[in-house]
Write an enzyme that holds these catalytic residues in place. Structure first.
Site, PDB file in Angstrom:
ATOM      1  N   GLY A 215      16.611  -4.287  18.896  1.00 49.04           N
ATOM      2  CA  GLY A 215      16.886  -2.921  19.339  1.00 49.04           C
ATOM      3  C   GLY A 215      18.371  -2.645  19.378  1.00 49.04           C
ATOM      4  N   SER A 216      18.791  -1.879  20.383  1.00 54.68           N
ATOM      5  CA  SER A 216      20.180  -1.438  20.448  1.00 54.68           C
ATOM      6  C   SER A 216      21.095  -2.544  20.984  1.00 54.68           C
ATOM      7  CB  SER A 216      20.283  -0.228  21.380  1.00 54.68           C
ATOM      8  OG  SER A 216      19.946  -0.630  22.703  1.00 54.68           O
TER       9      SER A 216
ATOM     10  N   GLY B 252      20.987  -2.408  24.900  1.00 56.63           N
ATOM     11  CA  GLY B 252      19.802  -3.051  25.476  1.00 56.63           C
ATOM     12  C   GLY B 252      19.865  -4.568  25.341  1.00 56.63           C
ATOM     13  N   GLY B 253      20.201  -5.047  24.137  1.00 59.52           N
ATOM     14  CA  GLY B 253      20.246  -6.493  23.885  1.00 59.52           C
ATOM     15  C   GLY B 253      21.284  -7.186  24.744  1.00 59.52           C
TER      16      GLY B 253
ATOM     17  N   GLU C  35      18.467  -9.275  18.450  1.00 57.40           N
ATOM     18  CA  GLU C  35      18.897  -8.799  17.141  1.00 57.40           C
ATOM     19  C   GLU C  35      19.271  -7.344  17.350  1.00 57.40           C
ATOM     20  OE1 GLU C  35      18.921  -6.601  14.508  1.00 57.40           O
ATOM     21  OE2 GLU C  35      16.995  -7.117  13.609  1.00 57.40           O
TER      22      GLU C  35
ATOM     23  N   CYS D 230      17.719  -2.104  10.569  1.00 56.16           N
ATOM     24  CA  CYS D 230      18.866  -2.873  11.047  1.00 56.16           C
ATOM     25  C   CYS D 230      19.725  -3.353   9.879  1.00 56.16           C
ATOM     26  CB  CYS D 230      18.418  -4.043  11.902  1.00 56.16           C
ATOM     27  SG  CYS D 230      17.000  -4.878  11.223  1.00 56.16           S
TER      28      CYS D 230
HETATM   29  P1  NAP Z   1      16.497   0.047  22.844  1.00 54.18           P
HETATM   30  O1  NAP Z   1      16.916   1.245  23.578  1.00 54.18           O
HETATM   31  O2  NAP Z   1      17.459  -1.068  22.807  1.00 54.18           O
HETATM   32  O3  NAP Z   1      15.123  -0.439  23.502  1.00 54.18           O
HETATM   33  C1  NAP Z   1      14.390  -1.557  23.025  1.00 54.18           C
HETATM   34  C2  NAP Z   1      13.537  -2.116  24.155  1.00 54.18           C
HETATM   35  O4  NAP Z   1      14.387  -2.714  25.144  1.00 54.18           O
HETATM   36  C3  NAP Z   1      12.729  -1.066  24.899  1.00 54.18           C
HETATM   37  O5  NAP Z   1      11.514  -1.638  25.291  1.00 54.18           O
HETATM   38  C4  NAP Z   1      13.583  -0.771  26.096  1.00 54.18           C
HETATM   39  O6  NAP Z   1      12.844  -0.345  27.201  1.00 54.18           O
HETATM   40  C5  NAP Z   1      14.196  -2.105  26.401  1.00 54.18           C
HETATM   41  N1  NAP Z   1      15.508  -1.988  27.051  1.00 54.18           N
HETATM   42  C6  NAP Z   1      16.547  -1.230  26.636  1.00 54.18           C
HETATM   43  N2  NAP Z   1      17.601  -1.398  27.453  1.00 54.18           N
HETATM   44  C7  NAP Z   1      17.211  -2.273  28.401  1.00 54.18           C
HETATM   45  C8  NAP Z   1      17.848  -2.841  29.548  1.00 54.18           C
HETATM   46  N3  NAP Z   1      19.093  -2.519  29.883  1.00 54.18           N
HETATM   47  N4  NAP Z   1      17.155  -3.704  30.306  1.00 54.18           N
HETATM   48  C9  NAP Z   1      15.881  -4.024  30.000  1.00 54.18           C
HETATM   49  N5  NAP Z   1      15.226  -3.510  28.952  1.00 54.18           N
HETATM   50  C10 NAP Z   1      15.879  -2.652  28.153  1.00 54.18           C
HETATM   51  O7  NAP Z   1      16.130   0.347  21.348  1.00 54.18           O
HETATM   52  P2  NAP Z   1      15.234   1.503  20.717  1.00 54.18           P
HETATM   53  O8  NAP Z   1      14.519   2.286  21.760  1.00 54.18           O
HETATM   54  O9  NAP Z   1      14.438   0.852  19.698  1.00 54.18           O
HETATM   55  O10 NAP Z   1      16.246   2.470  19.968  1.00 54.18           O
HETATM   56  C11 NAP Z   1      17.430   2.925  20.511  1.00 54.18           C
HETATM   57  C12 NAP Z   1      18.591   2.549  19.628  1.00 54.18           C
HETATM   58  O11 NAP Z   1      18.496   1.157  19.255  1.00 54.18           O
HETATM   59  C13 NAP Z   1      18.637   3.254  18.295  1.00 54.18           C
HETATM   60  O12 NAP Z   1      19.283   4.479  18.349  1.00 54.18           O
HETATM   61  C14 NAP Z   1      19.394   2.261  17.458  1.00 54.18           C
HETATM   62  O13 NAP Z   1      20.779   2.416  17.599  1.00 54.18           O
HETATM   63  C15 NAP Z   1      19.044   0.938  17.965  1.00 54.18           C
HETATM   64  N6  NAP Z   1      18.054   0.205  17.170  1.00 54.18           N
HETATM   65  C16 NAP Z   1      18.416  -0.894  16.517  1.00 54.18           C
HETATM   66  C17 NAP Z   1      17.484  -1.627  15.819  1.00 54.18           C
HETATM   67  C18 NAP Z   1      17.828  -2.867  15.117  1.00 54.18           C
HETATM   68  O14 NAP Z   1      17.181  -3.191  14.160  1.00 54.18           O
HETATM   69  N7  NAP Z   1      18.734  -3.659  15.586  1.00 54.18           N
HETATM   70  C19 NAP Z   1      16.166  -1.243  15.779  1.00 54.18           C
HETATM   71  C20 NAP Z   1      15.813  -0.109  16.472  1.00 54.18           C
HETATM   72  C21 NAP Z   1      16.770   0.588  17.161  1.00 54.18           C
HETATM   73  P3  NAP Z   1      12.516   1.212  27.476  1.00 54.18           P
HETATM   74  O15 NAP Z   1      12.544   1.902  26.177  1.00 54.18           O
HETATM   75  O16 NAP Z   1      11.205   1.180  28.126  1.00 54.18           O
HETATM   76  O17 NAP Z   1      13.570   1.701  28.364  1.00 54.18           O
END
Ligand code: NAP
Length: 481
Positions: free
Chosen positions: A199-200, A203-204, A223, A260
Site C-alpha cells: 500500500g502507501s 501506511g507501511g 511494499e 506499484c
Molecule cells: P493504504 O492507505 O496504505 O492502506 C492499505 C491498508 O493499510 C488498509 O487496510 C489500511 O487500513 C491500512 N493502513 C493504512 N494506514 C495504516 C496505519 N497507519 N496503521 C494501520 N493500518 C493502516 O493504501 P491504499 O488504501 O491501498 O491506497 C492509498 C494509497 O496507497 C494510494 O493513493 C497509493 O499512493 C498507495 N498505493 C500503493 C500501492 C503499492 O503497490 N505500493 C498499492 C496501492 C496503493 P484502512 O484503509 O482500513 O484505514
C-alpha cells in the site's frame, strides 16, 4: 475489537499446522485455487464492481492469483525450500569432538497480512502474502481492505472451505475487518510474529514503526511502491522513438496507472527530448480517461498534480484534461535534470497515470541522478548493446538503487516465478532482502533453527539421515539430493 480470541486460536492452529507435511500443505493450497476458480462467476463481477477495474482485468488477475497459489503448492510439495543443512559429527576430531548439527527453515508463527486496494485478488485475501505465509506453515490474520469488502469475504470463505476439506484447523486463516485502529492493534498484538503489507508509504511506515516499538519487535515486510525510473540512452531512443513511446505510454496508463511498478519517471537525453515528447504526446492523446479504484484515490491523484502544477520548473507536455471525481486523465511534465536534482519532492510517487520526464544534457548529469535516486522496486535501462557496454559504471550504480533492473520492455507486468524479485531498497520496501512476489516470498515467513545432537527419531523429516522427502540438502558442505 478484542483480538485475543483470534490470536489464541491462530496460535493453537500454528502448533499443529507448522508440522503438517509439504504434501498436505500443497493439497490445502490447491483446494484454495480450485475454490477460487469454482466461484469465479461471483468473484469476478463483485471484484470488478468494488474496484472499478474492468472484468477482463479481474479475470486476468484471478488467473494470476490461482497460478501463484499453484506455484507455492509445487514449491512446498517438492520441499527443498527449507534449505536443509547437515554437518555430521566427528567424535574423533581433536582437540574437541565435532557435534552433529542440522539446520533448516521453520515457520515463524501467526502472520498479519494487509490487503492492497489495487489488486483485489492477487495482492489481497488469497494473494501472494497470504499464500506464501500459509505455504511456509504460518496461520494468517488477514486485515481486509475496505475498498473491496465483499470480494474479501467471498475469498475468505473459499479459504475456510479449503481448510475444512483439507482437514486443517479453520483458524489457519482469520478474516478481520476494521479501520486503522484495528490494523495497528493487529501489528501490535503480542502473538503476531510478522506483518506483510502492500500500500502507501505512510501506511507501511506507520506499521513498521509500530512493530519496532513493540516489547518484542517483529519484522514488517511492507511494499510501498516507487516511481520505477526508465533511463533512455541516446542511440536506443533515437533508433526506436515511436515504439518506445508506445511502450512507455501503455505501461504508464495501464490500469489508470495504479500499479506499484508504474513508470513515474523517465530520463531522456536532451538531443531527443523534443521528438520523444511529441511521440509520447501523440500516444497519450489516444488514451481515454479510466476509472480509478475509488474517489479517494482519484482525489489524491489530482491533488498531487495540483501541487506539481505550482512548480515553475515544470513544462507540461500533457495536462490532465479535467479533474474528474473518479477517472484519471493521464498527464506528463518535463523538467531539466539540473532542476530535478535540486529537490527531492520530484521523486515522490503520484499514484496514477502521471510521469515526469527528466531531460539530461550529458552523462555526468545522468550519473548524478542515478546517485540521488531513492530506492526503487525497478529501474529500466534502455540502451543498445554498444552503449550499454560503455555504461558499466552507471549499471553498477543503478544496481544499488533497485530490486529489479530491466534492459528491455517496461516495468509493469511482474512475472510470478522462481527468480522474480519484487522488493527494493527503502523506501520502496522496508526490507530489500526479500521479495513479495514469486517463490522466494516464502522466505519472509520462516526462520532458521539448528538441532545439535538431536536423537535421530526426533528429527523432522527434512533432516533425517535417509532423506525421506528426497529434497536437496547441503551435506557436509556439498549440495546433494
Ligand atoms: P493504504 O492507505 O496504505 O492502506 C492499505 C491498508 O493499510 C488498509 O487496510 C489500511 O487500513 C491500512 N493502513 C493504512 N494506514 C495504516 C496505519 N497507519 N496503521 C494501520 N493500518 C493502516 O493504501 P491504499 O488504501 O491501498 O491506497 C492509498 C494509497 O496507497 C494510494 O493513493 C497509493 O499512493 C498507495 N498505493 C500503493 C500501492 C503499492 O503497490 N505500493 C498499492 C496501492 C496503493 P484502512 O484503509 O482500513 O484505514
Amino acid at each position: 475489537m478484542n483480538l485475543d480470541p483470534i490470536f489464541k486460536s491462530a496460535q493453537e492452529a500454528f502448533l499443529h499446522y507448522k508440522n503438517v507435511s509439504g504434501k498436505e500443505k500443497a493439497t490445502f493450497l490447491r483446494k484454495i485455487a480450485e475454490g477460487l476458480e469454482a466461484e469465479k462467476h461471483l468473484l469476478i463481477p463483485t471484484a470488478s464492481e468494488e474496484s472499478n477495474l474492468p472484468e477482463g482485468r479481474i479475470t486476468g488477475e484471478l488467473g494470476r492469483t490461482v497460478g501463484q497459489i499453484r506455484l507455492f503448492a509445487d514449491l512446498v510439495e517438492e520441499g527443498s525450500w527449507v534449505e536443509a543443512v547437515i554437518d555430521h559429527a566427528d567424535p574423533e576430531r581433536v582437540p574437541a569432538p565435532k557435534p552433529d548439527i542440522r539446520r533448516f527453515l521453520t515457520a515463524l508463527g501467526p502472520v498479519v497480512v494487509f490487503g492492497a486496494s489495487n489488486f483485489p485478488l492477487a495482492f489481497s485475501t488469497a494473494g501472494g502474502d497470504t499464500i506464501s505465509a500459509l505455504a511456509a506453515g504460518c496461520p494468517v490474520i488477514y486485515k481486509a481492505h475496505p475498498a473491496h469488502p465483499e470480494t474479501s469475504r467471498l475469498v475468505g470463505q473459499v479459504i475456510h472451505k479449503a481448510a475444512i476439506d483439507a482437514a486443517l484447523p479453520i483458524s489457519v486463516f482469520n478474516h478481520v475487518e476494521g479501520g486503522i485502529e484495528v490494523g495497528q492493534a493487529l501489528a501490535k498484538h503480542p502473538q503476531a510474529k510478522a506483518v506483510a503489507f502492500t500500500g502507501s508509504f505512510v501506511g507501511g511506515k506507520a506499521l513498521f514503526d509500530a512493530a519496532n516499538q513493540r516489547k518484542e519487535p517483529i519484522p514488517v515486510f511492507a511494499e510501498m511502491g516507487s516511481v520505477n525510473p526508465i533511463i533512455a540512452l541516446k542511440e536506443r531512443l533515437g533508433n526506436n522513438m515511436e515504439s518506445l513511446a508506445k511502450q512507455f505510454v501503455s505501461s504508464l496508463t495501464l490500469g489508470a496507472g495504479q500499479f506499484c511498478t508504474n513508470p513515474g519517471l523517465i530520463m531522456v537525453p536532451a538531443l531527443h527530448a523534443e521528438d520523444f515528447s511529441d511521440a509520447v504526446k501523440k500516444e497519450l492523446e489516444q488514451i481515454a480517461a479510466a476509472p480509478m479504484l475509488h474517489e479517494g484515490i482519484a482525489e489524491a491523484y489530482y491533488n498531487a498534480l495540483a501541487i506539481l502544477q505550482e512548480r515553475k520548473e515544470l513544462d507540461w507536455v500533457q495536462v490532465a484534461a479535467a479533474k474528474d471525481l473518479i477517472k484519471a486523465y493521464p498527464a506528463l511534465a518535463r523538467i531539466k535534470a539540473a532542476d530535478w536534482l535540486e529537490d527531492e519532492h520530484f521523486q515522490q510517487e503520484v499514484f496514477g497515470s502521471f510521469a515526469l520526464m527528466v531531460v539530461y544534457e550529458h552523462f555526468n548529469e545522468l550519473y548524478a541522478i542515478a546517485q540521488r535516486l531513492h530506492g526503487q522496486l525497478t529501474i529500466t535501462l534502455w540502451g543498445d548493446e554498444k552503449e550499454l557496454a560503455k555504461k558499466v559504471d552507471l549499471i553498477n550504480q543503478l544496481e544499488e538503487k533497485c530490486g529489479r533492473l530491466l534492459f528491455k520492455g517496461v516495468p509493469t507486468g511482474v512475472e510470478v516465478g522462481h527468480a522474480m524479485q519484487h522488493g527494493g531498497p527503502y523506501p520502496s520496501t522496508t526490507d530489500s532482502r526479500f521479495t513479495s512476489v514469486g517463490a522466494y516470498a516464502i522466505k519472509r515467513f520462516a526462520r532458521p533453527i539448528a538441532f545439535q545432537d538431536m536423537p535421530h527419531e526426533l528429527l523432522p523429516d527434512a533432516l533425517r539421515e535417509e532423506n525421506p522427502l528426497g529434497i536437496w540438502r547441503m551435506m557436509d558442505g556439498e549440495l546433494k539430493r
